[in-house]
Design an enzyme around this catalytic site. Sequence first.
Site, PDB file in Angstrom:
ATOM      1  N   CYS A 150      33.670   3.480  58.354  1.00 31.71           N
ATOM      2  CA  CYS A 150      33.401   3.106  59.757  1.00 31.71           C
ATOM      3  C   CYS A 150      34.003   4.222  60.606  1.00 31.71           C
ATOM      4  CB  CYS A 150      34.011   1.759  60.093  1.00 31.71           C
ATOM      5  SG  CYS A 150      33.403   0.378  59.099  1.00 31.71           S
ATOM      6  N   ALA A 151      33.425   5.405  60.528  1.00 31.42           N
ATOM      7  CA  ALA A 151      34.110   6.637  60.909  1.00 31.42           C
ATOM      8  C   ALA A 151      34.129   6.952  62.401  1.00 31.42           C
ATOM      9  CB  ALA A 151      33.488   7.816  60.164  1.00 31.42           C
ATOM     10  N   PRO A 153      34.752   7.034  66.325  1.00 28.53           N
ATOM     11  CA  PRO A 153      34.323   8.318  66.904  1.00 28.53           C
ATOM     12  C   PRO A 153      34.745   9.557  66.127  1.00 28.53           C
ATOM     13  CG  PRO A 153      36.224   7.503  68.084  1.00 28.53           C
ATOM     14  CD  PRO A 153      35.857   6.418  67.104  1.00 28.53           C
ATOM     15  N   LYS A 176      39.997   9.690  62.789  1.00 29.93           N
ATOM     16  CA  LYS A 176      40.585   9.536  61.447  1.00 29.93           C
ATOM     17  C   LYS A 176      39.901  10.454  60.438  1.00 29.93           C
ATOM     18  CE  LYS A 176      42.097   4.769  62.292  1.00 29.93           C
ATOM     19  NZ  LYS A 176      41.542   4.664  63.668  1.00 29.93           N
ATOM     20  N   ASP A 201      28.770   5.610  59.560  1.00 31.34           N
ATOM     21  CA  ASP A 201      28.825   4.568  60.584  1.00 31.34           C
ATOM     22  C   ASP A 201      27.471   3.892  60.655  1.00 31.34           C
ATOM     23  OD1 ASP A 201      31.042   4.018  62.946  1.00 31.34           O
ATOM     24  OD2 ASP A 201      29.051   3.291  63.463  1.00 31.34           O
ATOM     25  N   ASP A 246      24.724   0.668  56.893  1.00 31.50           N
ATOM     26  CA  ASP A 246      25.527  -0.536  57.067  1.00 31.50           C
ATOM     27  C   ASP A 246      26.223  -0.818  55.739  1.00 31.50           C
ATOM     28  OD1 ASP A 246      26.545  -3.162  57.312  1.00 31.50           O
ATOM     29  OD2 ASP A 246      24.988  -3.689  58.768  1.00 31.50           O
ATOM     30  N   CYS A 299      42.616  -2.627  64.980  1.00 31.77           N
ATOM     31  CA  CYS A 299      43.467  -2.402  66.148  1.00 31.77           C
ATOM     32  C   CYS A 299      43.652  -3.715  66.900  1.00 31.77           C
ATOM     33  CB  CYS A 299      42.909  -1.310  67.047  1.00 31.77           C
ATOM     34  SG  CYS A 299      41.163  -1.485  67.475  1.00 31.77           S
TER      35      CYS A 299
END
Length: 441
Positions: free
Chosen positions: A240-241, A243, A246, A263, A296, A367
């Site tokens: 889930c890279a 923006p 990471k 993503d 996905d 987060c």
Amino acid sequence: MSYFTNIRNLRSAIQFNKNFVRYSIPKKKPIGSEIALNHFDQFYSSVFENWPSIRLALLCPHSYSAVANVFAKERSAEALFGDLDVFNMKDAYYLQLGELGTVDIPSANSSENAENESSKEPLTQEPEYENKCTMPIVVDEAKGEFMPVTEYKHREFDEEDLSSFYLPNPGFKADVIKHGVIHYPEHWEMYYCPKGKFRRFPPPKTDVTGLLNYYLMDGASILPVLALDIQKDENVGDLCASPGGKSLAILFGLRFGKLVCNDSSLARVNKLKTVLNSYLPNTKEWSKKILVSNLDVRDWRCFDAFDKILLDVPCSNDRLSVTKDANNIFQQKRFHERMQIPRIQTTLLSTALKALKVGGSLVYSTCTLSPIQNDGVVHMALSNLSLESPYEFSVQDLSTAFFPLRKMFQFSDNCLYGQLVIPFLPLNYGPMYISKITRTK
């Protein structure tokens, strides 16, 4: 005009004004940030004893850190920031790691990042900030139910019946194994401002290489990448890279073999490509080592593919939810979408774990402070996999691994399966939840 006529006219005017006020100023609907804050006040106050302090920090601007571009010409603090008072996370890490007495501390003079500590706040004398959480997270053995130990059971998602979702295998108990020391990536140069000094880094600039010289990110966002502990030539997936912060941190470590940056959103993939192009040299070498995909994860049939996986899942994003109204997940029109978050996270995690090689590790991160989206999802995914697949997993206890960072971040103590960075004003990072899971069979 008679006295009574004047009275009637006055009464009509008053009634007209009342109706005008009533219909011209409709009752204001609560906006997303207000709904989110009220929601957190009701739920998190029963989970975190120091919720008022966390609440204040969430509403204040968060602290950034600057990760120097390993491909840029200049990476030293002086070259990047001049006389701006900053610390190098590498120096702080090894200074505190020395207190464990388990590794040799690199000589400060052996690195271009050596700084005159006498002119700065001595890290060894910084005050400790303890986070006391009196609501531990447990599995109710009678019902096999994952929940906070509080009278407000399932209050976080009580608007819709999710009881069937929180009924994992009552006989399941995840193996938790102590994680060893993580050796800080030698190529990382990450800078942060001293505790209690609320300074902002200037925007990154393009240097003589044509690349941006550093990337700004929440300091806690580096921890999932650190927890991966990537070794030389390992195949890594950032699933889930976007923006891309990471992914850049993984790249700047220069340890991986191949990296898949994925993503599910095409718009976010395009943003990811823009970020990568701004920081990486356009060479055949890197085009062979990095693959950007638009898939996905829930639809993946990719098994036994990666040595390491980073899964930074979409979540309620607490800090953004209480400060931004545009497209807020707590908007009333997005209610059902928000209710689906734990289910989606669990499916993402379950599927991604199957893509690990035996002996490989996955870091799950969010987060949010949410016990359900954090420990709850980890427990649910591992419980489901124990019933439906032959794979076996263990959870890595990162408390020792993160010991050297205990004075840079505020860690909660009420998580079973991960480490949770709690926002607090002196160094306002997070929230960031990090759980590391290893495939053992």
